[in-house]
Design a protein around this motif. Structure first.
Motif, PDB file in Angstrom:
ATOM      1  N   ALA A  21       0.845  -1.193   0.000  1.00 30.25           N
ATOM      2  CA  ALA A  21       0.000   0.000   0.000  1.00 30.25           C
ATOM      3  C   ALA A  21       0.877   1.239   0.000  1.00 30.25           C
ATOM      4  O   ALA A  21       1.936   1.262   0.622  1.00 30.25           O
ATOM      5  CB  ALA A  21      -0.906   0.009   1.226  1.00 30.25           C
ATOM      6  N   THR A  22       0.416   2.262  -0.699  1.00 22.21           N
ATOM      7  CA  THR A  22       1.099   3.550  -0.670  1.00 22.21           C
ATOM      8  C   THR A  22       0.749   4.257   0.638  1.00 22.21           C
ATOM      9  O   THR A  22      -0.206   3.870   1.333  1.00 22.21           O
ATOM     10  CB  THR A  22       0.665   4.427  -1.859  1.00 22.21           C
ATOM     11  N   GLU A  23       1.481   5.331   0.953  1.00 21.45           N
ATOM     12  CA  GLU A  23       1.158   6.120   2.153  1.00 21.45           C
ATOM     13  C   GLU A  23      -0.249   6.695   2.066  1.00 21.45           C
ATOM     14  O   GLU A  23      -0.965   6.757   3.060  1.00 21.45           O
ATOM     15  CB  GLU A  23       2.181   7.243   2.357  1.00 21.45           C
ATOM     16  N   LYS A  24      -0.657   7.140   0.868  1.00 20.89           N
ATOM     17  CA  LYS A  24      -2.014   7.674   0.695  1.00 20.89           C
ATOM     18  C   LYS A  24      -3.053   6.604   1.021  1.00 20.89           C
ATOM     19  O   LYS A  24      -4.086   6.899   1.635  1.00 20.89           O
ATOM     20  CB  LYS A  24      -2.226   8.183  -0.733  1.00 20.89           C
ATOM     21  N   SER A  60     -11.864  -2.609  -8.997  1.00 20.04           N
ATOM     22  CA  SER A  60     -11.399  -1.798  -7.865  1.00 20.04           C
ATOM     23  C   SER A  60     -11.149  -2.666  -6.643  1.00 20.04           C
ATOM     24  O   SER A  60     -11.839  -3.660  -6.435  1.00 20.04           O
ATOM     25  CB  SER A  60     -12.447  -0.751  -7.495  1.00 20.04           C
ATOM     26  N   PRO A  61     -10.196  -2.251  -5.799  1.00 22.30           N
ATOM     27  CA  PRO A  61     -10.083  -2.913  -4.494  1.00 22.30           C
ATOM     28  C   PRO A  61     -11.226  -2.413  -3.621  1.00 22.30           C
ATOM     29  O   PRO A  61     -11.370  -1.220  -3.399  1.00 22.30           O
ATOM     30  CB  PRO A  61      -8.722  -2.452  -3.976  1.00 22.30           C
ATOM     31  N   MET A  62     -12.073  -3.311  -3.187  1.00 28.87           N
ATOM     32  CA  MET A  62     -13.261  -2.947  -2.413  1.00 28.87           C
ATOM     33  C   MET A  62     -12.958  -3.109  -0.931  1.00 28.87           C
ATOM     34  O   MET A  62     -12.384  -4.118  -0.510  1.00 28.87           O
ATOM     35  CB  MET A  62     -14.433  -3.837  -2.810  1.00 28.87           C
ATOM     36  N   PHE A  82      -6.988 -14.747  -8.911  1.00 28.55           N
ATOM     37  CA  PHE A  82      -5.614 -14.997  -8.481  1.00 28.55           C
ATOM     38  C   PHE A  82      -4.856 -15.764  -9.561  1.00 28.55           C
ATOM     39  O   PHE A  82      -3.689 -15.469  -9.841  1.00 28.55           O
ATOM     40  CB  PHE A  82      -5.576 -15.764  -7.156  1.00 28.55           C
ATOM     41  N   GLU A  83      -5.508 -16.734 -10.180  1.00 27.75           N
ATOM     42  CA  GLU A  83      -4.843 -17.512 -11.245  1.00 27.75           C
ATOM     43  C   GLU A  83      -4.371 -16.601 -12.368  1.00 27.75           C
ATOM     44  O   GLU A  83      -3.294 -16.801 -12.915  1.00 27.75           O
ATOM     45  CB  GLU A  83      -5.775 -18.596 -11.782  1.00 27.75           C
ATOM     46  N   ALA A  84      -5.162 -15.598 -12.706  1.00 22.92           N
ATOM     47  CA  ALA A  84      -4.784 -14.673 -13.777  1.00 22.92           C
ATOM     48  C   ALA A  84      -3.693 -13.698 -13.334  1.00 22.92           C
ATOM     49  O   ALA A  84      -2.890 -13.249 -14.145  1.00 22.92           O
ATOM     50  CB  ALA A  84      -6.006 -13.897 -14.254  1.00 22.92           C
ATOM     51  N   TRP A  85      -3.657 -13.363 -12.037  1.00 18.81           N
ATOM     52  CA  TRP A  85      -2.743 -12.343 -11.532  1.00 18.81           C
ATOM     53  C   TRP A  85      -1.636 -12.917 -10.659  1.00 18.81           C
ATOM     54  O   TRP A  85      -0.929 -12.170  -9.997  1.00 18.81           O
ATOM     55  CB  TRP A  85      -3.524 -11.315 -10.713  1.00 18.81           C
ATOM     56  N   LYS A  86      -1.436 -14.205 -10.647  1.00 18.22           N
ATOM     57  CA  LYS A  86      -0.500 -14.812  -9.697  1.00 18.22           C
ATOM     58  C   LYS A  86       0.953 -14.389  -9.886  1.00 18.22           C
ATOM     59  O   LYS A  86       1.751 -14.532  -8.977  1.00 18.22           O
ATOM     60  CB  LYS A  86      -0.617 -16.340  -9.721  1.00 18.22           C
ATOM     61  N   HIS A  87       1.302 -13.842 -11.022  1.00 17.04           N
ATOM     62  CA  HIS A  87       2.673 -13.373 -11.263  1.00 17.04           C
ATOM     63  C   HIS A  87       2.787 -11.864 -11.053  1.00 17.04           C
ATOM     64  O   HIS A  87       3.739 -11.247 -11.514  1.00 17.04           O
ATOM     65  CB  HIS A  87       3.121 -13.750 -12.673  1.00 17.04           C
ATOM     66  N   THR A  88       1.803 -11.290 -10.349  1.00 21.80           N
ATOM     67  CA  THR A  88       1.701  -9.842 -10.214  1.00 21.80           C
ATOM     68  C   THR A  88       1.658  -9.420  -8.747  1.00 21.80           C
ATOM     69  O   THR A  88       0.992 -10.048  -7.942  1.00 21.80           O
ATOM     70  CB  THR A  88       0.414  -9.356 -10.911  1.00 21.80           C
ATOM     71  N   GLN A  89       2.389  -8.368  -8.430  1.00 17.16           N
ATOM     72  CA  GLN A  89       2.297  -7.745  -7.113  1.00 17.16           C
ATOM     73  C   GLN A  89       1.278  -6.613  -7.222  1.00 17.16           C
ATOM     74  O   GLN A  89       1.334  -5.804  -8.142  1.00 17.16           O
ATOM     75  CB  GLN A  89       3.653  -7.182  -6.700  1.00 17.16           C
ATOM     76  N   LEU A  90       0.323  -6.568  -6.285  1.00 16.85           N
ATOM     77  CA  LEU A  90      -0.678  -5.507  -6.280  1.00 16.85           C
ATOM     78  C   LEU A  90      -0.229  -4.394  -5.343  1.00 16.85           C
ATOM     79  O   LEU A  90       0.264  -4.666  -4.250  1.00 16.85           O
ATOM     80  CB  LEU A  90      -2.037  -6.045  -5.834  1.00 16.85           C
ATOM     81  N   ILE A  91      -0.407  -3.168  -5.793  1.00 11.29           N
ATOM     82  CA  ILE A  91      -0.074  -1.994  -4.989  1.00 11.29           C
ATOM     83  C   ILE A  91      -1.361  -1.187  -4.848  1.00 11.29           C
ATOM     84  O   ILE A  91      -1.881  -0.665  -5.838  1.00 11.29           O
ATOM     85  CB  ILE A  91       1.035  -1.145  -5.641  1.00 11.29           C
ATOM     86  N   ILE A  92      -1.886  -1.106  -3.628  1.00 11.80           N
ATOM     87  CA  ILE A  92      -3.117  -0.368  -3.386  1.00 11.80           C
ATOM     88  C   ILE A  92      -2.754   1.098  -3.184  1.00 11.80           C
ATOM     89  O   ILE A  92      -1.927   1.435  -2.341  1.00 11.80           O
ATOM     90  CB  ILE A  92      -3.877  -0.924  -2.163  1.00 11.80           C
ATOM     91  N   ASP A  93      -3.371   1.956  -3.993  1.00  7.58           N
ATOM     92  CA  ASP A  93      -3.095   3.395  -3.982  1.00  7.58           C
ATOM     93  C   ASP A  93      -4.414   4.137  -3.827  1.00  7.58           C
ATOM     94  O   ASP A  93      -5.491   3.513  -3.753  1.00  7.58           O
ATOM     95  CB  ASP A  93      -2.388   3.778  -5.289  1.00  7.58           C
ATOM     96  N   VAL A  94      -4.363   5.460  -3.803  1.00 10.31           N
ATOM     97  CA  VAL A  94      -5.543   6.310  -3.705  1.00 10.31           C
ATOM     98  C   VAL A  94      -5.447   7.389  -4.769  1.00 10.31           C
ATOM     99  O   VAL A  94      -4.374   7.958  -4.993  1.00 10.31           O
ATOM    100  CB  VAL A  94      -5.652   6.944  -2.294  1.00 10.31           C
ATOM    101  N   VAL A  95      -6.584   7.648  -5.423  1.00 10.02           N
ATOM    102  CA  VAL A  95      -6.691   8.713  -6.419  1.00 10.02           C
ATOM    103  C   VAL A  95      -7.979   9.490  -6.152  1.00 10.02           C
ATOM    104  O   VAL A  95      -8.874   8.989  -5.466  1.00 10.02           O
ATOM    105  CB  VAL A  95      -6.684   8.153  -7.862  1.00 10.02           C
ATOM    106  N   PRO A  96      -8.098  10.716  -6.683  1.00 12.49           N
ATOM    107  CA  PRO A  96      -9.353  11.457  -6.524  1.00 12.49           C
ATOM    108  C   PRO A  96     -10.492  10.725  -7.230  1.00 12.49           C
ATOM    109  O   PRO A  96     -10.290  10.067  -8.245  1.00 12.49           O
ATOM    110  CB  PRO A  96      -9.075  12.795  -7.217  1.00 12.49           C
ATOM    111  N   GLU A 121     -14.647  11.300  -1.716  1.00 15.26           N
ATOM    112  CA  GLU A 121     -14.031  12.056  -2.818  1.00 15.26           C
ATOM    113  C   GLU A 121     -12.598  11.623  -3.109  1.00 15.26           C
ATOM    114  O   GLU A 121     -11.813  12.349  -3.689  1.00 15.26           O
ATOM    115  CB  GLU A 121     -14.121  13.567  -2.583  1.00 15.26           C
ATOM    116  N   LYS A 122     -12.271  10.428  -2.681  1.00 13.52           N
ATOM    117  CA  LYS A 122     -11.021   9.755  -3.055  1.00 13.52           C
ATOM    118  C   LYS A 122     -11.335   8.272  -2.999  1.00 13.52           C
ATOM    119  O   LYS A 122     -12.246   7.842  -2.289  1.00 13.52           O
ATOM    120  CB  LYS A 122      -9.868  10.134  -2.130  1.00 13.52           C
ATOM    121  N   ARG A 123     -10.607   7.520  -3.785  1.00 15.60           N
ATOM    122  CA  ARG A 123     -10.928   6.094  -3.879  1.00 15.60           C
ATOM    123  C   ARG A 123      -9.667   5.260  -3.982  1.00 15.60           C
ATOM    124  O   ARG A 123      -8.613   5.754  -4.406  1.00 15.60           O
ATOM    125  CB  ARG A 123     -11.829   5.823  -5.073  1.00 15.60           C
ATOM    126  N   PHE A 124      -9.799   4.011  -3.581  1.00 20.43           N
ATOM    127  CA  PHE A 124      -8.695   3.071  -3.724  1.00 20.43           C
ATOM    128  C   PHE A 124      -8.568   2.667  -5.184  1.00 20.43           C
ATOM    129  O   PHE A 124      -9.556   2.582  -5.917  1.00 20.43           O
ATOM    130  CB  PHE A 124      -8.926   1.831  -2.858  1.00 20.43           C
TER     131      PHE A 124
END
Length: 130
Positions: A12-15, A43-45, A76-90, A103-106
């Motif tokens: 996760a990012t600091e945001k 989206s990450p819910m 997971f099977e489709a993304w198993k070679h991927t690292q997820l980074i949860i961030d925030v945007v407006p 007024e901001k979302r993951f």
């Protein structure tokens, strides 16, 4: 959730950590589920932990800010070679996600594991970690 020599599957990012803390002021016990489409795209819910049923095939990717992050087994099977980074945007969060109305979302960013990085989740290869 990194073992010796492995990279965490989710970061996760600091945001994102700041928004998690903000949400926890209203909902102390939360979890994330990486959506696979339908109403809110990919989206990450973020849900109250007692209001979301973890499925038998869901995979726990790790934790961010002490909050568990899950993904469906098929995704997971489709993304198993991927690292997820949860961030925030407006913007507006998913309609059922606790970030909605703030007024901001993951947002999930990703990068492929490579260069010999291990991408192991204990229990995968027969049973998922929950």
């Amino acid at each position: 959730m990194a073992d010796r020599g492995t990279e965490p599957r989710v970061l996760a990012t600091e945001k994102a950590l700041d928004l998690i803390r903000e949400i926890q002021q209203d909902h102390p016990d939360i979890l994330f589920h990486q959506s696979g489409g339908c109403c809110d795209g990919s989206s990450p819910m973020c849900y109250p932990a007692n209001e979301f049923m973890i499925g038998d095939n869901d995979v726990k990717l790790g934790e961010i800010g002490g909050v568990p992050v899950y993904i469906s087994g098929s995704q997971f099977e489709a993304w198993k070679h991927t690292q997820l980074i949860i961030d925030v945007v407006p913007g507006r969060g998913g309609m059922f996600s606790l970030d909605n109305g703030r007024e901001k979302r993951f947002l999930t960013r990703s990068r492929l594991f490579g260069g010999g990085e291990a991408c192991v989740i204990p229990g995968i290869g027969g049973s998922q970690t929950r």
